[in-house]
Write a protein that holds these residues in place. Sequence first.
Motif, PDB file in Angstrom:
ATOM      1  N   SER A 115       0.841  -1.199   0.000  1.00 55.12           N
ATOM      2  CA  SER A 115       0.000   0.000   0.000  1.00 55.12           C
ATOM      3  C   SER A 115       0.875   1.248   0.000  1.00 55.12           C
ATOM      4  O   SER A 115       0.584   2.232  -0.696  1.00 55.12           O
ATOM      5  CB  SER A 115      -0.934   0.006   1.219  1.00 55.12           C
ATOM      6  N   TYR A 116       1.964   1.201   0.767  1.00 55.42           N
ATOM      7  CA  TYR A 116       2.907   2.320   0.802  1.00 55.42           C
ATOM      8  C   TYR A 116       3.523   2.546  -0.583  1.00 55.42           C
ATOM      9  O   TYR A 116       3.530   3.669  -1.094  1.00 55.42           O
ATOM     10  CB  TYR A 116       4.005   2.052   1.839  1.00 55.42           C
ATOM     11  N   VAL A 117       4.005   1.477  -1.207  1.00 54.73           N
ATOM     12  CA  VAL A 117       4.638   1.601  -2.522  1.00 54.73           C
ATOM     13  C   VAL A 117       3.632   2.092  -3.561  1.00 54.73           C
ATOM     14  O   VAL A 117       3.953   2.940  -4.395  1.00 54.73           O
ATOM     15  CB  VAL A 117       5.264   0.254  -2.950  1.00 54.73           C
ATOM     16  N   ARG A 118       2.406   1.575  -3.509  1.00 52.58           N
ATOM     17  CA  ARG A 118       1.376   1.961  -4.484  1.00 52.58           C
ATOM     18  C   ARG A 118       0.893   3.397  -4.280  1.00 52.58           C
ATOM     19  O   ARG A 118       0.172   3.925  -5.120  1.00 52.58           O
ATOM     20  CB  ARG A 118       0.202   0.982  -4.425  1.00 52.58           C
ATOM     21  N   ASN A 119       1.299   4.034  -3.167  1.00 52.31           N
ATOM     22  CA  ASN A 119       0.874   5.409  -2.882  1.00 52.31           C
ATOM     23  C   ASN A 119       2.038   6.309  -2.512  1.00 52.31           C
ATOM     24  O   ASN A 119       1.868   7.301  -1.804  1.00 52.31           O
ATOM     25  CB  ASN A 119      -0.197   5.401  -1.790  1.00 52.31           C
ATOM     26  N   SER A 120       3.226   5.965  -2.981  1.00 50.96           N
ATOM     27  CA  SER A 120       4.429   6.779  -2.772  1.00 50.96           C
ATOM     28  C   SER A 120       5.138   6.932  -4.114  1.00 50.96           C
ATOM     29  O   SER A 120       4.764   6.287  -5.091  1.00 50.96           O
ATOM     30  CB  SER A 120       5.366   6.093  -1.769  1.00 50.96           C
ATOM     31  N   PHE A 121       6.162   7.747  -4.144  1.00 46.44           N
ATOM     32  CA  PHE A 121       6.984   7.937  -5.341  1.00 46.44           C
ATOM     33  C   PHE A 121       6.160   8.455  -6.527  1.00 46.44           C
ATOM     34  O   PHE A 121       6.462   8.159  -7.676  1.00 46.44           O
ATOM     35  CB  PHE A 121       7.697   6.632  -5.734  1.00 46.44           C
ATOM     36  N   GLY A 122       5.084   9.169  -6.252  1.00 50.32           N
ATOM     37  CA  GLY A 122       4.212   9.678  -7.315  1.00 50.32           C
ATOM     38  C   GLY A 122       3.126   8.704  -7.736  1.00 50.32           C
ATOM     39  O   GLY A 122       2.328   9.010  -8.608  1.00 50.32           O
ATOM     40  N   ASN A 123       3.107   7.523  -7.130  1.00 48.19           N
ATOM     41  CA  ASN A 123       2.078   6.525  -7.444  1.00 48.19           C
ATOM     42  C   ASN A 123       0.781   6.859  -6.720  1.00 48.19           C
ATOM     43  O   ASN A 123       0.795   7.377  -5.608  1.00 48.19           O
ATOM     44  CB  ASN A 123       2.523   5.124  -7.012  1.00 48.19           C
ATOM     45  N   LYS A 124      -0.335   6.503  -7.333  1.00 48.63           N
ATOM     46  CA  LYS A 124      -1.654   6.615  -6.695  1.00 48.63           C
ATOM     47  C   LYS A 124      -2.455   5.397  -7.123  1.00 48.63           C
ATOM     48  O   LYS A 124      -2.849   5.283  -8.287  1.00 48.63           O
ATOM     49  CB  LYS A 124      -2.366   7.888  -7.122  1.00 48.63           C
ATOM     50  N   ALA A 125      -2.661   4.498  -6.183  1.00 53.43           N
ATOM     51  CA  ALA A 125      -3.424   3.286  -6.473  1.00 53.43           C
ATOM     52  C   ALA A 125      -4.109   2.830  -5.197  1.00 53.43           C
ATOM     53  O   ALA A 125      -3.761   3.263  -4.094  1.00 53.43           O
ATOM     54  CB  ALA A 125      -2.493   2.191  -7.004  1.00 53.43           C
TER      55      ALA A 125
END
Length: 142
Positions: A115-125
């Motif tokens: 969840s962190y990866v999918r919503n960090s680094f410019g990601n939104k999922a």
Amino acid sequence: MRRRLIPVNVVIAALLFILLSLDPDQSKPPQVVMERGRAAYEKECLSCHQQDGLGVQGLNPPLVKTEWVLGPKQQLIKIVLNGLTEPVTIDGDVFHHPMSPRTHLTDQEIADVLSYVRNSFGNKASAVTAREVKKVRVEKNM
């Protein structure tokens, strides 16, 4: 008996206030999930995928706006549970470093870090849930 009506402008103002106070991104994981996910990322993922999620050229793939991260959650969960040994191609670049399985992590830890990866680094999922991880883990062990 006289009825008192609420002026239309008061009703509109109240509705506008309520709408503006709602969180515009309802799919973003709660802050506690992001904090736990960040801690897990720093412990399990940072050395290969780096602080900025850009990975290491030719070795470890980036986690920034790729179909691997933003695509089907089940695929991403499988990568964490099974590891990945074949090369990965992202935007024409090939990454060769294998990723070992992270089966020692709990379902909740995997859900949090993904969840962190999918919503960090410019990601939104959408967030990953422990229930989704558990389902993939059970299917893997069948």
